[in-house]
Design a protein around this motif. Structure first.
Motif, PDB file in Angstrom:
ATOM      1  N   ILE A 158       0.828  -1.204   0.000  1.00  0.00           N
ATOM      2  CA  ILE A 158       0.000   0.000   0.000  1.00  0.00           C
ATOM      3  C   ILE A 158       0.864   1.256   0.000  1.00  0.00           C
ATOM      4  O   ILE A 158       0.433   2.334  -0.435  1.00  0.00           O
ATOM      5  CB  ILE A 158      -0.961  -0.013   1.216  1.00  0.00           C
ATOM      6  CG1 ILE A 158      -2.120   0.967   0.995  1.00  0.00           C
ATOM      7  CG2 ILE A 158      -0.220   0.294   2.493  1.00  0.00           C
ATOM      8  CD1 ILE A 158      -3.064   0.561  -0.081  1.00  0.00           C
ATOM      9  N   GLY A 159       2.107   1.136   0.465  1.00  0.00           N
ATOM     10  CA  GLY A 159       2.998   2.292   0.500  1.00  0.00           C
ATOM     11  C   GLY A 159       3.395   2.786  -0.878  1.00  0.00           C
ATOM     12  O   GLY A 159       3.838   3.930  -1.025  1.00  0.00           O
ATOM     13  N   LYS A 160       3.248   1.934  -1.907  1.00  0.00           N
ATOM     14  CA  LYS A 160       3.600   2.324  -3.267  1.00  0.00           C
ATOM     15  C   LYS A 160       2.407   2.820  -4.073  1.00  0.00           C
ATOM     16  O   LYS A 160       2.558   3.195  -5.239  1.00  0.00           O
ATOM     17  CB  LYS A 160       4.238   1.124  -3.988  1.00  0.00           C
ATOM     18  CG  LYS A 160       5.560   0.672  -3.379  1.00  0.00           C
ATOM     19  CD  LYS A 160       6.147  -0.487  -4.163  1.00  0.00           C
ATOM     20  CE  LYS A 160       7.485  -0.934  -3.567  1.00  0.00           C
ATOM     21  NZ  LYS A 160       8.074  -2.062  -4.331  1.00  0.00           N
ATOM     22  N   VAL A 161       1.237   2.819  -3.470  1.00  0.00           N
ATOM     23  CA  VAL A 161       0.030   3.229  -4.182  1.00  0.00           C
ATOM     24  C   VAL A 161      -0.007   4.748  -4.297  1.00  0.00           C
ATOM     25  O   VAL A 161       0.218   5.468  -3.322  1.00  0.00           O
ATOM     26  CB  VAL A 161      -1.224   2.705  -3.451  1.00  0.00           C
ATOM     27  CG1 VAL A 161      -2.483   3.231  -4.119  1.00  0.00           C
ATOM     28  CG2 VAL A 161      -1.215   1.184  -3.442  1.00  0.00           C
ATOM     29  N   LYS A 162      -0.314   5.243  -5.486  1.00  0.00           N
ATOM     30  CA  LYS A 162      -0.363   6.680  -5.747  1.00  0.00           C
ATOM     31  C   LYS A 162      -1.690   7.061  -6.402  1.00  0.00           C
ATOM     32  O   LYS A 162      -2.285   6.265  -7.138  1.00  0.00           O
ATOM     33  CB  LYS A 162       0.786   7.111  -6.669  1.00  0.00           C
ATOM     34  CG  LYS A 162       2.184   6.733  -6.158  1.00  0.00           C
ATOM     35  CD  LYS A 162       2.548   7.490  -4.897  1.00  0.00           C
ATOM     36  CE  LYS A 162       3.965   7.151  -4.446  1.00  0.00           C
ATOM     37  NZ  LYS A 162       4.320   7.813  -3.168  1.00  0.00           N
TER      38      LYS A 162
END
Length: 466
Positions: A158-162
């Motif tokens: 989820i940390g890479k979701v933009k």
């Protein structure tokens, strides 16, 4: 020298083919995504048998036996024909988390259901049991038994979701199994009024009834969310869809596997958003943080020294920009942990240490609890508190009536109890009048009121020219 010239039509065709090829290269390959990952998506078919309480006209109305109408109504209801309630059925979606048969879906899909059938992509149907469910995150964990290992999804980061990324949703809208829809991520960290513990992913992928519990994929075929809700005035898709972030769902699943329930941290405060007027009244350079309106008795915040009027600007090293962020941070912290809490009190920052407790099951806490201020320019008349409230140890003054004036323009209403004004405790109407006489003009001051068993700060401004 004669120049070589291509025919105009040939140049045009080449340009169109080149544009089409470029567009195709830039457009996501949803075909491969669906073929590769849809086998791990399942349909959830549920059925609930009728209960006695669902029977129309169940029992007699609550009329005392000594009432003159008792015999009449008893005879009337006894003569009514028996109407048999019908079984309820519904359809939802889910996805297979592990090859041994763990399935994720929404809690509301399986709520109060007697029969749950999981439908696989090869049309196999397997009965499922509920391992556990968490209504606050709307996540449920199911278990099915299969003769062979089941296809599974990949879990994304989820940390890479933009915002702006392509996403693919697969589910069973209106019962149409394994329907695929695409869109982009519209926003992250959305806080919905009825859900204080989920930072929702907002998308414009078409989601309809029956999609609930299905996966939201990124272009790498990884699940980044669990489709949960739509915002609609018609009941169907209107461009606003919300998914539970996969990290929240996985955390819930791990706790359900371990103990069948989810434990969340509890701070023990009632909070509200800091408006520009309140920020000015508390001496802040800009609105930020979560304003504490009430500290709960016997709660962690009280033990840590938190006071009404404190503005929480950081929790466990993370800045609190909006009040809606605090419940998410607290809820995801395990009960028993000691964490630092930075508050602004009387214009100065203080660091407190709080040991969180477990969030009570049936209590709605740590959320903005009052409606936005009423902007009507009214005044107010106050009286002593009723004797029973005095006996319970409450203090303040009761608002009996409102007239034109700055107090009501701040949002004070009849029935409110004013407990503090300009950071001074209110004891009785006489003392309240003295405090009002000392208020400055031309700038907002904080007023703490109690309303509907909750506490709320309002910003009150007395005009320079009265």
């Amino acid at each position: 020298m004669q120049r070589f010239r291509q025919p105009f039509w040939l140049v045009t065709v080449f340009t169109l083919l080149w544009s089409a090829a470029a567009s195709a290269a830039d457009y996501p390959d949803f075909v491969t995504l669906v073929e590769r990952y849809s086998p791990a998506v399942v349909s959830i078919n549920t059925k609930s048998e009728p209960k006695e309480k669902d029977r129309p006209w169940h029992g007699h109305p609550s009329i005392p036996e000594n009432s003159p109408f008792f015999d009449y109504f008893k005879k009337f209801f006894d003569q009514m024909p028996e109407l048999s309630p019908q079984p309820r059925s519904s359809v939802g979606s889910g996805f297979i988390l592990s090859a041994d048969g763990y399935v994720i879906t929404n809690a509301h899909v399986v709520e109060d259901m007697d029969s749950i059938i999981v439908g696989l992509s090869d049309r196999t149907e397997l009965p499922a049991e509920v391992v556990g469910k968490d209504t606050r995150s709307d996540i449920a964990l199911l278990k099915v038994k299969a003769d062979t290992p089941l296809p599974t999804v990949k879990i994304g980061n989820i940390g890479k979701v933009k915002v702006g990324q392509w996403v693919l949703a697969i589910g069973s809208p209106f019962g149409f199994e394994r329907s695929a829809t695409q869109g982009i991520i519209s926003a992250l960290g959305r806080n919905l009024p009825s859900d204080n513990y989920v930072p929702f992913i907002q998308t414009d992928a078409a989601i309809n009834p029956g999609n609930s519990g299905g996966p939201l994929f990124n272009l790498d075929g990884e699940v980044i969310g669990v489709n949960s809700q739509i915002y609609s005035r018609s009941g169907g898709y209107q461009g606003l869809s919300f998914a539970v972030p996969i990290d929240v769902a996985v955390d819930v699943v791990e706790q359900l596997k371990a103990g069948g329930k989810v434990a969340r941290g509890w701070l023990g405060v009632l909070i509200q958003e800091v408006t520009p007027e309140l920020a000015q009244s508390f001496g802040l350079d800009k609105p930020r943080g979560a304003l504490v309106g009430q500290v709960m008795d016997d709660g962690p915040a009280l033990a840590a020294g938190v006071q009404a009027g404190d503005i929480i600007v950081a929790f466990n090293g993370q800045p609190v920009r909006h009040s809606s962020e605090l419940p998410l941070m607290v809820g995801r912290t395990r009960p028993g942990n000691k964490v630092p809490l930075i508050v602004i009190r009387n214009g100065k920052e203080q660091t407190l240490t709080v040991q969180l407790q477990e969030l009570p099951e049936e209590t709605k806490l740590e959320q903005a609890i009052a409606e936005p201020p009423n902007r009507n320019r009214l005044g107010l008349i106050v009286t002593e508190l009723p004797a029973d409230q005095h006996q319970q140890g409450e203090s303040g003054v009761l608002v009996k009536d409102v007239k034109e004036g700055p107090a009501a323009s701040a949002g004070i209403r009849p029935g409110d109890i004013i407990t503090r004004i300009n950071n001074a405790e209110v004891a009785n109407p006489t003392q309240f009048a003295e405090l009002v006489g000392q208020l400055p003009t031309g700038r907002p001051v904080p007023v703490l009121i109690k309303r509907n068993n909750g506490a709320l700060f309002l910003a009150l401004t007395i005009a320079e020219k009265e």
